[in-house]
Write a protein that holds these residues in place. Structure first.
Motif, short mmCIF file in Angstrom:
data_model
loop_
_atom_site.label_atom_id
_atom_site.label_comp_id
_atom_site.label_asym_id
_atom_site.label_seq_id
_atom_site.Cartn_x
_atom_site.Cartn_y
_atom_site.Cartn_z
N LEU A 1 0.83 -1.21 0.00
CA LEU A 1 0.00 0.00 0.00
C LEU A 1 0.86 1.26 0.00
O LEU A 1 0.55 2.24 -0.68
N LEU A 2 1.95 1.24 0.77
CA LEU A 2 2.84 2.39 0.80
C LEU A 2 3.49 2.62 -0.56
O LEU A 2 3.61 3.75 -1.03
N ILE A 3 3.93 1.53 -1.20
CA ILE A 3 4.56 1.66 -2.52
C ILE A 3 3.56 2.18 -3.54
O ILE A 3 3.87 3.06 -4.35
N ASP A 4 2.34 1.64 -3.51
CA ASP A 4 1.32 2.09 -4.45
C ASP A 4 0.96 3.55 -4.22
O ASP A 4 0.80 4.33 -5.18
N GLN A 5 0.86 3.94 -2.95
CA GLN A 5 0.53 5.34 -2.64
C GLN A 5 1.66 6.28 -3.09
O GLN A 5 1.40 7.38 -3.60
N ASP A 6 2.90 5.83 -2.92
CA ASP A 6 4.03 6.65 -3.36
C ASP A 6 4.01 6.82 -4.87
O ASP A 6 4.25 7.93 -5.38
#
Length: 424
Positions: free
Chosen positions: A42-47
């Motif tokens: 989720l963090l990677i996708d949000q970034d």
């Protein structure tokens, strides 16, 4: 029985319980890893979305400004575009016609990242046909990653005739996102490892009381089997002798009673130890005059033809009198049984002073190899099973004291029981 089965059956319950801690550790680590992986994704996708939105906002700024500056009245008028500073800045842009229009396009003066003109023309035609603002990733002529924004525009009659195509270099954003991915992966790995270690420690703390209880049970069973083996064998030998010699029943019966009494004492001591270790009973700690207690034990113990001397000095200790009495009795019994030379009565001397009870005998002494081992179970060259001394050591430890054993220079063994002194 196969070798594998024999190895499995030889494992103690405590060992199997220790291995069980790996199951909750593995389960906790797996759940923790899955949760961290989802969070990391989720963090990677949000970034990625945030970086993409940042590029699109910059492209929209360019296309919106150019859209206000461009004019079309049958021909494309870029006078105001040429005068504006946006014509010389990054991101670069191009004003390109659609399929239905025929006008000369315009390309901004500054080339920030080289892109194939055919690619830009194709995107412009796609934007004109759809009539919507478009965004996409493309590759520059040097294989650079670029973000492209397409803004179609209309003629005075409302028909889409061309599009403003803005191009931004996305290499820096891609590198930053790659670093973010590595950082998240590293964080997931470290946190999963830390969680697995924490789970292992917690599972060990949870299973420790169970393992300790099983170990105590195994020690109790081993001690019981070890110390009862000799009197049980003796009872069987007496029974077989009595069966073969009816005229010796009276003498053999007395010896059988002595063996039965010894077995009862062993069982009582082990049960007491087990109940205290399990917390069913608590130590009754109180001030005790150690010299008086030892004197009473000696007076109440049958010594037969043995020579027992006692030297005492007034000394008070904090202890459970019942347990200390049993410990002193075990030391005296061990000395009376094994503290003698062949064909000679036992000679035992007991000294009480300063919270210490020293029991010295004139026997063969303690085997040096055994004396260097742990004092969980003692052996003497006279053949002691050692369980009575094991209980003495346990009583000493339960009171915060110690039990030492060593050989006297003139021969014989010396057992020294030390208990915490009471305040005067």
């Amino acid at each position: 029985m196969s070798e594998r089965t024999m190895k499995h059956s030889s494992r103690s319950a405590a060992d199997r319980s220790r291995r069980l801690r790996w199951w909750p550790t593995a389960l906790f680590t797996a759940i923790n890893t899955i949760g961290l992986s989802v969070l990391g994704w989720l963090l990677i996708d949000q970034d990625a979305q945030r970086r993409e939105e940042r590029l699109d906002a910059e492209l929209l700024r360019v296309t919106s400004v150019v859209l206000r500056l461009v004019q079309y009245d049958g021909t494309l008028n870029t006078t105001f575009v040429n005068r504006d500073e946006i014509n010389t800045q990054c991101p670069q842009f191009a004003i390109l016609p659609g399929e239905a229009a025929r006008f000369s396009g315009h390309v901004s003066q500054r080339t920030c990242v080289p892109v194939d003109p055919a690619t830009l023309a194709g995107l412009a035609e796609l934007g004109v046909r759809s009539g919507y603002r478009l965004h996409s990733y493309e590759r520059g002529t040097g294989d650079e990653l670029v973000r492209v924004g397409v803004e179609p525009f209309r003629s005075t009659d409302g028909q889409f005739i061309g599009a403003i195509v803005a191009v931004a270099d996305a290499t820096g954003q891609e590198d930053g996102h790659d670093r973010m991915i590595l950082l998240v992966i590293g964080g997931v790995v470290l946190l999963a490892a830390a969680g697995g270690l924490a789970g292992h420690l917690l599972s060990g703390r949870v299973t420790r009381p169970v393992v300790a209880a099983l170990e105590q049970q195994e020690v109790l069973l081993a001690d019981t089997a070890h110390d009862l083996r000799t009197p049980v064998a003796g009872l069987r030998a007496l029974a077989e002798t009595a069966q073969a010699n009816p005229d010796q029943h009276a003498d053999l019966m007395a010896r059988a009673v002595d063996l039965a009494a010894r077995m009862g004492t062993i069982i009582d001591g082990l049960l007491m130890r087990a109940r205290l270790a399990a917390g069913v009973e608590q130590l009754a700690i109180q001030p005790v005059w150690l010299d008086q207690l030892v004197t009473t034990v000696v007076e109440e113990t049958p010594t037969g033809d043995a020579q027992v001397t006692v030297t005492v000095a007034a000394t008070k200790v904090n202890a459970d009198p019942g347990l200390v009495q049993r410990a002193v009795g075990n030391l005296l019994d061990n000395a009376l049984r094994h503290g003698r030379r062949p064909d000679a009565p036992a000679v035992v001397h007991i000294t009480v002073a300063g919270g210490r009870v020293m029991v010295a005998d004139h026997g063969p002494g303690i085997d040096a190899s055994v004396a260097r081992e742990s004092f969980d179970r003692f052996s003497s060259s006279g053949g002691s099973s050692g369980l009575g001394l094991s209980i003495v050591r346990w009583v000493a430890q339960a009171h915060g004291g110690t039990l030492r054993v060593y050989n006297a220079e003139e021969g014989g063994a010396i057992f020294e029981l030390v208990l915490p002194a009471a305040e005067s």
